[in-house]
Design an enzyme around this catalytic site. Structure first.
Site, PDB file in Angstrom:
ATOM      1  N   LYS A  11       0.791  -1.024  -0.154  1.00  0.00           N
ATOM      2  CA  LYS A  11      -0.072   0.258  -0.289  1.00  0.00           C
ATOM      3  C   LYS A  11       1.446   1.438  -0.115  1.00  0.00           C
ATOM      4  O   LYS A  11       1.961   1.016   0.720  1.00  0.00           O
ATOM      5  CB  LYS A  11      -1.056  -0.141   1.705  1.00  0.00           C
ATOM      6  CG  LYS A  11      -0.604  -0.175   2.672  1.00  0.00           C
ATOM      7  CD  LYS A  11      -0.292   1.060   3.228  1.00  0.00           C
ATOM      8  CE  LYS A  11       0.267   1.211   4.372  1.00  0.00           C
ATOM      9  NZ  LYS A  11       1.956   2.451   5.056  1.00  0.00           N
ATOM     10  N   ASP A 137      -1.741  -1.420  10.549  1.00  0.00           N
ATOM     11  CA  ASP A 137      -2.157  -1.396   9.110  1.00  0.00           C
ATOM     12  C   ASP A 137      -2.390  -2.757   8.234  1.00  0.00           C
ATOM     13  O   ASP A 137      -2.661  -2.944   7.343  1.00  0.00           O
ATOM     14  CB  ASP A 137      -0.823  -1.190   7.913  1.00  0.00           C
ATOM     15  CG  ASP A 137      -0.655   0.439   8.664  1.00  0.00           C
ATOM     16  OD1 ASP A 137      -1.195   0.792   8.856  1.00  0.00           O
ATOM     17  OD2 ASP A 137       0.565   0.719   7.727  1.00  0.00           O
TER      18      ASP A 137
HETATM   19  O1  C5P Z   1       0.342  -0.920  14.897  1.00  0.00           O
HETATM   20  P1  C5P Z   1       1.360  -1.447  14.644  1.00  0.00           P
HETATM   21  O2  C5P Z   1       1.709  -2.653  15.531  1.00  0.00           O
HETATM   22  O3  C5P Z   1       1.498  -1.159  13.760  1.00  0.00           O
HETATM   23  O4  C5P Z   1       2.046  -0.130  15.692  1.00  0.00           O
HETATM   24  C1  C5P Z   1       3.748  -0.245  15.526  1.00  0.00           C
HETATM   25  C2  C5P Z   1       3.649   0.928  16.466  1.00  0.00           C
HETATM   26  O5  C5P Z   1       3.888   2.322  15.746  1.00  0.00           O
HETATM   27  C3  C5P Z   1       2.894   0.731  17.520  1.00  0.00           C
HETATM   28  O6  C5P Z   1       3.811   0.559  18.869  1.00  0.00           O
HETATM   29  C4  C5P Z   1       3.302   2.235  18.028  1.00  0.00           C
HETATM   30  O7  C5P Z   1       4.679   2.942  18.993  1.00  0.00           O
HETATM   31  C5  C5P Z   1       3.409   3.490  16.700  1.00  0.00           C
HETATM   32  N1  C5P Z   1       1.681   3.589  16.158  1.00  0.00           N
HETATM   33  C6  C5P Z   1       1.498   4.367  16.943  1.00  0.00           C
HETATM   34  N2  C5P Z   1       0.173   5.674  16.374  1.00  0.00           N
HETATM   35  C7  C5P Z   1      -0.649   4.938  14.940  1.00  0.00           C
HETATM   36  C8  C5P Z   1      -0.281   3.735  14.647  1.00  0.00           C
HETATM   37  C9  C5P Z   1       1.115   3.005  15.399  1.00  0.00           C
HETATM   38  O8  C5P Z   1       1.722   5.988  18.009  1.00  0.00           O
HETATM   39  N3  C5P Z   1      -1.754   5.169  15.021  1.00  0.00           N
END
Ligand code: C5P
Length: 327
Positions: A11, A137
């Protein structure tokens, strides 16, 4: 058992607006995800016994519980009430830490592959919930095409699909860790604004939403007719530029990696109408009026020393049609 093989598409983000940090530590955000034709290939095999095994020849891909596919397999074995051994093999073609959702797409492919291998399906709302638990994501890949992302990005709404847009994806060697980029954003906003009031923060998010709404409501986007002569894609790209939709991560990632800012300029010079960092990077993309323009631009970027590929955006119907490889 025979493996189920799937394309795990990538994406890009058409704009990404970061809001305030929430109580759970995530950032509220708004983005428009767009799936594209570049992909990894994932093979899922269900067998006798227990345990999860991950295979990938790329040493940068973890093969333990820290891999999103592993976490997805654990949750799906439970949700589908399966008592099997799972082997997940990833043919990595997309960059690692590239902002193209490679790992998240692999996790979504694991979900779909396990359903197919088991001959069972979860309810759509249960699929989305499990995908959201694995990563912000991941759910977008269960929808595909042009998708509005809100909340921490995991709350997804299908938007009317944009037409196929020729594009170039440039993938510099450097990797950007998303949590680091969010932390840099917090530091930057604190320095720039002092403390952003809740009202200021929500105004930024609202402004982004109304820009997306404007883009989708102008003639060229949905009617299929070019607004002012020229091609439909050309008109859409001009509308996109006019809305001023941007990726907030550029403000913190470009100062840390100036070569990425230069690469965005190079994409512009090579003729892209709209160019941007994808997610937190390090991949950048440029959108073009024609396939020919994109092909020429990719060749120029490659000759200047950065890996780049010409590709095209992928609508929802195409993504569904192309996900499973004949086995
Ligand atoms: O959801 P995901 O595991 O991909 O997110 C990885 C990290 O990115 C989270 O632990 C957080 O630190 C950060 N994050 C965030 N806000 C979001 C998505 C991700 O702070 N909306």
């Amino acid at each position: 058992m025979k493996p189920v093989s799937l394309r795990s598409f990538a994406k890009i983000n058409l704009g990404l607006c970061i809001g305030p940090v929430r109580r759970d530590g995530f950032h509220e955000l708004r983005t428009v995800y767009q799936t594209i034709a570049l992909h990894d290939v994932v093979h899922i095999t269900l067998g006798r016994g227990r345990g999860i095994e991950l295979r990938c020849s790329d040493p940068r891909v973890p093969r333990d519980q820290s891999n999103t596919c592993w976490r997805m397999a654990e949750k799906m074995l439970q949700a589908l009430k399966l008592k099997n051994r799972v082997v997940i093999e990833i043919e990595k073609r997309l960059p690692v830490q590239g902002g193209l959702g490679g790992a998240s797409g692999n996790a979504a492919a694991t979900l779909l592959g396990l359903e197919r291998a088991a001959g069972k399906q979860l309810r759509p709302e249960d699929r989305l919930a499990i995908a959201a638990e694995v990563g912000s994501d991941v759910p977008l890949f269960l929808i595909g095409g042009t998708v509005m992302g809100v909340g921490r990005g995991e709350e997804v709404y299908p938007l009317p699909d944009l037409p196929a847009i020729p594009m170039v994806v440039a993938t510099p060697e450097v990797g950007v860790a998303t949590p680091h980029a969010f932390a840099e954003w917090d530091r930057w906003t604190a320095k720039e604004y002092g403390e952003l009031t809740a009202e200021q923060a929500s105004d930024r998010l609202k402004r982004f939403g109304s820009r997306v709404s404007t883009l989708l409501s102008v003639g060229s986007t949905l009617s299929g007719a070019p607004a002012r002569g020229g091609s439909r894609v050309g008109s859409l790209l001009l509308d996109l530029v006019r809305t001023g939709i941007e990726n907030d991560f550029e403000r913190v990632v470009f100062p840390e990696y100036p070569e990425l800012r230069d690469l965005k300029q190079a994409l512009r010079r090579a003729g892209s109408i709209y160019a941007s960092l994808s997610g937190s990077g390090s991949a950048l993309y440029g959108l073009f009026r024609t396939k020919e323009d994109a092909k020429n631009a990719a060749a120029r970027i490659v000759s200047s020393g950065t890996p780049a590929q010409a590709t095209v955006t992928l609508g929802r119907g195409q993504l569904r049609k192309k996900t499973f490889l004949a086995g």
